[in-house]
Design an enzyme around this catalytic site. Structure first.
Site, PDB file in Angstrom:
ATOM      1  N   HIS A 151       0.854  -1.314   0.141  1.00 44.83           N
ATOM      2  CA  HIS A 151      -0.094  -0.070   0.000  1.00 44.83           C
ATOM      3  C   HIS A 151       0.911   1.364  -0.007  1.00 44.83           C
ATOM      4  O   HIS A 151       1.014   2.088  -0.937  1.00 44.83           O
ATOM      5  CB  HIS A 151      -0.912   0.000   1.233  1.00 44.83           C
ATOM      6  CG  HIS A 151      -2.021  -0.896   1.471  1.00 44.83           C
ATOM      7  ND1 HIS A 151      -2.776  -1.180   0.250  1.00 44.83           N
ATOM      8  CD2 HIS A 151      -1.988  -1.909   2.235  1.00 44.83           C
ATOM      9  CE1 HIS A 151      -3.684  -2.271   0.909  1.00 44.83           C
ATOM     10  NE2 HIS A 151      -3.344  -2.962   1.890  1.00 44.83           N
TER      11      HIS A 151
HETATM   12  C1  BDR Z   1      -3.685   1.650   4.539  1.00 42.11           C
HETATM   13  O1  BDR Z   1      -4.108   1.414   6.030  1.00 42.11           O
HETATM   14  C2  BDR Z   1      -3.041   1.108   6.767  1.00 42.11           C
HETATM   15  O2  BDR Z   1      -3.307  -0.071   7.678  1.00 42.11           O
HETATM   16  C3  BDR Z   1      -1.828   0.980   6.008  1.00 42.11           C
HETATM   17  O3  BDR Z   1      -0.815   1.517   6.657  1.00 42.11           O
HETATM   18  C4  BDR Z   1      -2.251   1.653   4.889  1.00 42.11           C
HETATM   19  O4  BDR Z   1      -1.886   3.147   5.071  1.00 42.11           O
HETATM   20  C5  BDR Z   1      -3.967   0.353   3.787  1.00 42.11           C
HETATM   21  O5  BDR Z   1      -5.368   0.378   3.744  1.00 42.11           O
END
Ligand code: BDR
Ligand code: CA
Length: 309
Positions: free
Chosen positions: A242
């Site tokens: 992500h």
């Molecule tokens: C996002 O949510 C967080 O858990 C991760 O770091 C990322 O920024 C993914 O949905």
């Protein structure tokens, strides 16, 4: 885009946030100017401590500004310890860190640094968007002074990850996300439509650890917890890349396919936090990433560790 991008990383480290911080530090096309912290995967205090730990590891003394403790309006927030561990880095226990946050809170720092460097700073936000919304409230001129905003947030055509509809960062502060999408600045949305297409496996983390035993090994150590979440809950043999994808989009937007759409955020009911196309939403249309050269992005992420030991 061949020039070096000056970036402020707004982050809630967090396992993939740690990967994003190393990406921003190691990428030859990125100049990481500062870090702002935010609640999200952990509390803002843990996020700030973790940000310093990563900076300590690379011997960097860059400004770190502490951000918001909670969402703008929502009272129901709790950290994602089941995904990132109680202390944010999976099973890795905390250690004392060195470094002092700058005197300005994150929103003031964002306003200030953009005013001092008009048209030069990209804000890359990979946690809930509260600091950005507070900065807009404090001084809307930031929208003119910033170069662009790149967010790891939202799900456009894809399903959510915290609920069927919502991605975690928009879910955790939908009011802030709505304000960010409604402002008159350029926003690139790097959401689940693309980040879920870039899957990092145990083998990939082993390669990172081989390339850079210290920093890469640290990422590999925390990846076990993250991969276990993906295995047990998402039934996937790998984790989505992500936050590093958002950092990479700051410097290599040509690796992403984008469509322009006005984005609204659902603020009630079961679709809470959903990012939807809205013809009536205000602000500059968002550049929504809908496709990604996933092999190239993943390879670039892995190779970035070559500059580390
Ligand atoms: C996002 O949510 C967080 O858990 C991760 O770091 C990322 O920024 C993914 O949905
Ligand atoms: Ca994050």
């Amino acid at each position: 885009m061949t020039d070096i991008q000056k970036i402020i990383l707004d982050t809630d480290p967090g396992i993939d946030d740690a990967m994003a911080v190393f990406q921003a530090i190691g990428d030859p096309k990125i100049d990481l100017v500062g870090i702002t912290t935010i609640f999200g995967n952990v509390t803002v205090d843990i996020a700030t401590r973790n940000a310093f730990r990563l900076c300590n590891m690379v011997g960097w003394e860059i400004p770190v500004a502490r951000g918001a403790e909670q969402p703008l309006e929502w009272q129901g927030f709790s950290p994602s310890s089941h995904v990132h561990g109680d202390q944010g880095f999976g099973d890795i226990p905390p250690i004392p860190v060195s470094g002092t946050v700058i005197k300005m809170p994150a929103d003031v720092y964002l306003v200030d640094i953009c005013a001092k460097n008009p048209g030069e700073i990209t804000i890359c936000a990979v946690g809930p968007l509260t600091n950005l919304a507070l900065a807009l409230r404090r001084d809307p001129v930031i929208a003119k002074n910033v170069k662009r905003v790149v967010v790891m947030a939202g799900a456009f055509r894809a399903e959510g990850n915290i609920t069927k509809f919502a991605e975690a960062n928009t879910y955790n502060d939908p009011h802030a996300a709505a304000a960010v999408f409604a402002a008159d600045w350029e926003v690139i949305m790097v959401g689940l439509d693309v980040t879920d297409q870039i899957l990092c496996t145990e083998k990939d983390f082993a390669e990172i650890a081989r390339i850079a035993p210290n920093k890469g090994g640290f990422i590999q150590d925390m990846s076990h917890f993250y991969l276990e979440f993906y295995r047990s809950v998402e039934k996937l043999d790998g984790c989505s890349l992500h936050d590093p994808a958002a950092v990479i989009a700051c410097a290599y937007p040509e690796w992403f396919t984008m469509v322009d759409a006005k984005i609204g955020v659902v603020l009630q009911g079961e679709e809470w936090g959903n990012t939807i196309e809205s013809k009536t939403a205000s602000g500059t249309p968002t550049r929504v990433c809908t496709g990604v050269l996933s092999d190239i992005v993943k390879r670039h992420f892995i190779n970035t560790f070559r500059i580390f030991d």
